[in-house]
Design a protein around this motif. Sequence first.
Motif, short mmCIF file in Angstrom:
data_model
loop_
_atom_site.label_atom_id
_atom_site.label_comp_id
_atom_site.label_asym_id
_atom_site.label_seq_id
_atom_site.Cartn_x
_atom_site.Cartn_y
_atom_site.Cartn_z
N LEU A 37 3.05 -11.84 -14.16
CA LEU A 37 2.53 -11.34 -12.89
C LEU A 37 3.65 -10.77 -12.02
O LEU A 37 4.72 -11.37 -11.90
CB LEU A 37 1.84 -12.47 -12.12
CG LEU A 37 0.47 -12.92 -12.61
CD1 LEU A 37 0.00 -14.13 -11.80
CD2 LEU A 37 -0.54 -11.80 -12.51
N PRO A 38 3.41 -9.62 -11.39
CA PRO A 38 4.38 -9.08 -10.44
C PRO A 38 4.58 -10.05 -9.27
O PRO A 38 3.63 -10.71 -8.83
CB PRO A 38 3.73 -7.77 -9.98
CG PRO A 38 2.74 -7.42 -11.03
CD PRO A 38 2.25 -8.73 -11.57
N THR A 39 5.79 -10.12 -8.77
CA THR A 39 6.06 -11.01 -7.64
C THR A 39 5.58 -10.43 -6.33
O THR A 39 5.32 -11.17 -5.38
CB THR A 39 7.57 -11.30 -7.55
OG1 THR A 39 8.29 -10.06 -7.45
CG2 THR A 39 8.04 -12.04 -8.81
N GLU A 40 5.46 -9.10 -6.28
CA GLU A 40 5.02 -8.43 -5.06
C GLU A 40 3.65 -7.80 -5.30
O GLU A 40 3.52 -6.85 -6.08
CB GLU A 40 6.04 -7.36 -4.66
CG GLU A 40 5.64 -6.54 -3.45
CD GLU A 40 5.32 -7.40 -2.24
OE1 GLU A 40 4.21 -7.25 -1.69
OE2 GLU A 40 6.18 -8.23 -1.88
N PRO A 41 2.59 -8.29 -4.64
CA PRO A 41 1.23 -7.78 -4.91
C PRO A 41 1.08 -6.28 -4.65
O PRO A 41 0.24 -5.63 -5.27
CB PRO A 41 0.35 -8.59 -3.95
CG PRO A 41 1.14 -9.81 -3.64
CD PRO A 41 2.57 -9.40 -3.67
N GLY A 42 1.88 -5.74 -3.74
CA GLY A 42 1.74 -4.33 -3.41
C GLY A 42 2.52 -3.40 -4.30
O GLY A 42 2.49 -2.17 -4.11
N ALA A 43 3.19 -3.94 -5.32
CA ALA A 43 4.03 -3.11 -6.19
C ALA A 43 3.26 -2.47 -7.33
O ALA A 43 3.79 -1.61 -8.03
CB ALA A 43 5.17 -3.94 -6.76
N VAL A 44 2.01 -2.88 -7.55
CA VAL A 44 1.20 -2.35 -8.64
C VAL A 44 -0.22 -2.06 -8.15
O VAL A 44 -0.62 -2.52 -7.07
CB VAL A 44 1.13 -3.35 -9.82
CG1 VAL A 44 2.52 -3.64 -10.38
CG2 VAL A 44 0.43 -4.64 -9.41
N VAL A 81 -2.38 -6.84 -1.53
CA VAL A 81 -2.86 -5.86 -2.51
C VAL A 81 -3.10 -4.53 -1.82
O VAL A 81 -3.84 -4.44 -0.84
CB VAL A 81 -4.15 -6.36 -3.18
CG1 VAL A 81 -4.75 -5.28 -4.08
CG2 VAL A 81 -3.88 -7.62 -3.99
N ARG A 82 -2.48 -3.48 -2.35
CA ARG A 82 -2.65 -2.14 -1.76
C ARG A 82 -3.56 -1.23 -2.59
O ARG A 82 -4.15 -0.30 -2.04
CB ARG A 82 -1.29 -1.47 -1.59
CG ARG A 82 -0.38 -2.15 -0.58
CD ARG A 82 0.86 -1.32 -0.30
NE ARG A 82 0.54 0.02 0.18
CZ ARG A 82 0.22 0.32 1.43
NH1 ARG A 82 0.15 -0.64 2.35
NH2 ARG A 82 -0.03 1.56 1.78
N ALA A 83 -3.64 -1.49 -3.90
CA ALA A 83 -4.43 -0.61 -4.76
C ALA A 83 -5.20 -1.42 -5.80
O ALA A 83 -4.64 -2.34 -6.41
CB ALA A 83 -3.52 0.41 -5.45
N LEU A 84 -6.45 -1.06 -5.99
CA LEU A 84 -7.32 -1.72 -6.96
C LEU A 84 -7.93 -0.68 -7.91
O LEU A 84 -8.37 0.39 -7.47
CB LEU A 84 -8.47 -2.44 -6.26
CG LEU A 84 -8.31 -3.88 -5.81
CD1 LEU A 84 -9.59 -4.36 -5.16
CD2 LEU A 84 -7.93 -4.77 -6.98
N THR A 110 -7.09 -7.14 3.16
CA THR A 110 -6.84 -6.43 4.41
C THR A 110 -5.82 -5.30 4.28
O THR A 110 -5.76 -4.42 5.15
CB THR A 110 -6.36 -7.41 5.49
OG1 THR A 110 -5.25 -8.16 4.98
CG2 THR A 110 -7.48 -8.37 5.87
N GLY A 111 -5.02 -5.31 3.21
CA GLY A 111 -4.04 -4.25 3.02
C GLY A 111 -4.47 -3.19 2.05
O GLY A 111 -3.67 -2.29 1.74
N LEU A 112 -5.71 -3.23 1.57
CA LEU A 112 -6.16 -2.29 0.55
C LEU A 112 -6.17 -0.86 1.10
O LEU A 112 -6.78 -0.59 2.13
CB LEU A 112 -7.56 -2.66 0.06
CG LEU A 112 -8.05 -1.88 -1.17
CD1 LEU A 112 -7.21 -2.21 -2.39
CD2 LEU A 112 -9.53 -2.17 -1.44
#
Length: 333
Positions: A37-44, A81-84, A110-112
């Motif tokens: 798992l990536p350590t930073e949710p917004g990196a992927v 999370v920035r992208a789904l 909230t960051g999507l």
Amino acid sequence: MRTSFTGHATEFAGLPVFGLSQSWTDEPPRLVPEAELPTEPGAVAWRIEAWEDDDGWDYGPSSMFRHAFEQFLELVDPAGVRALVIGSWGYAAMNAAPIGQLCAAADRLTGLRALFLGDIPAEECELSWICQGDVAALLAAYPGLEILRIRSGDADAAGRNGLAFDAVRHGALRTLVVESAGLSAGVVRGIADSDFPALAHLELWLGTDRWGGDTSVEDLAPILGGERLPSLRSLGLRNAEIADRVAVAVAGAPVVARLRELDLSLGVLSDEGAAALLAGQPLTHLRRLDLHHHYLSAEMADRLVAELPGVEVDLTEVMLPDEYDDRYVAVDE
């Protein structure tokens, strides 16, 4: 933009896609990451799927997908999370998209900023069969969303779960893509009647009447007028059986003067449509004109290049009519 239906997206919104899928061997099913798992949710861009062979109609995603999505919200920090990227939600020809579940999670995601709903290749479900719903509800739930990409059929065989798009106002959306083998006039009118002050890229796959694509150039008029799209710089009217009529309308459309990219690819554009483009308003201000997958003669192709100096004109994928003089869009099922 080139789009593949033979595999899953590997990049979305400028981020690498990181896949999560349901294990078939665990009971209860367990969400399995494709790597550490990536350590930073917004990196992927996180991809969630739960494909299963389902032969029963439903009004929502399968229970396996619902379970997978809830596990995802526990597995990562959803606020980061920035992208789904949403893949199969069961068998997408039988189950409607998880729009309600996504909307219900808005207070956690909230960051999507980017959402791809329907990253489903043809081997999992044909494009024209994919069931969706009213995707405009996602824009109401996520006022900060900047990128929305939808892959959908128009309606399923029973007339349920059809793609819908009610007119909305959304101040943050910059990119809207709707891929379809047959886009209905109702969906196009909903988009055309929406207010998108920040929208820079709009891409609509119009498709064929065989799969519900009954959009006319009159339905496109508000988009081509551009009054509700003050920031639009890239317009794609793709995969169109009515490509020549679209080209005629585009030739005199007010919105074209401020575009940097115009995309009429994947359709059945012939010399008639190309001649209308050249006879209409100047197009030399464009950075790119994408016409790949076309039915143009060599002479007309040469004219386009010669009369549009400085414009990158994509004329690859030269098509020929069949023995009955029929022409076909690139994706018609």
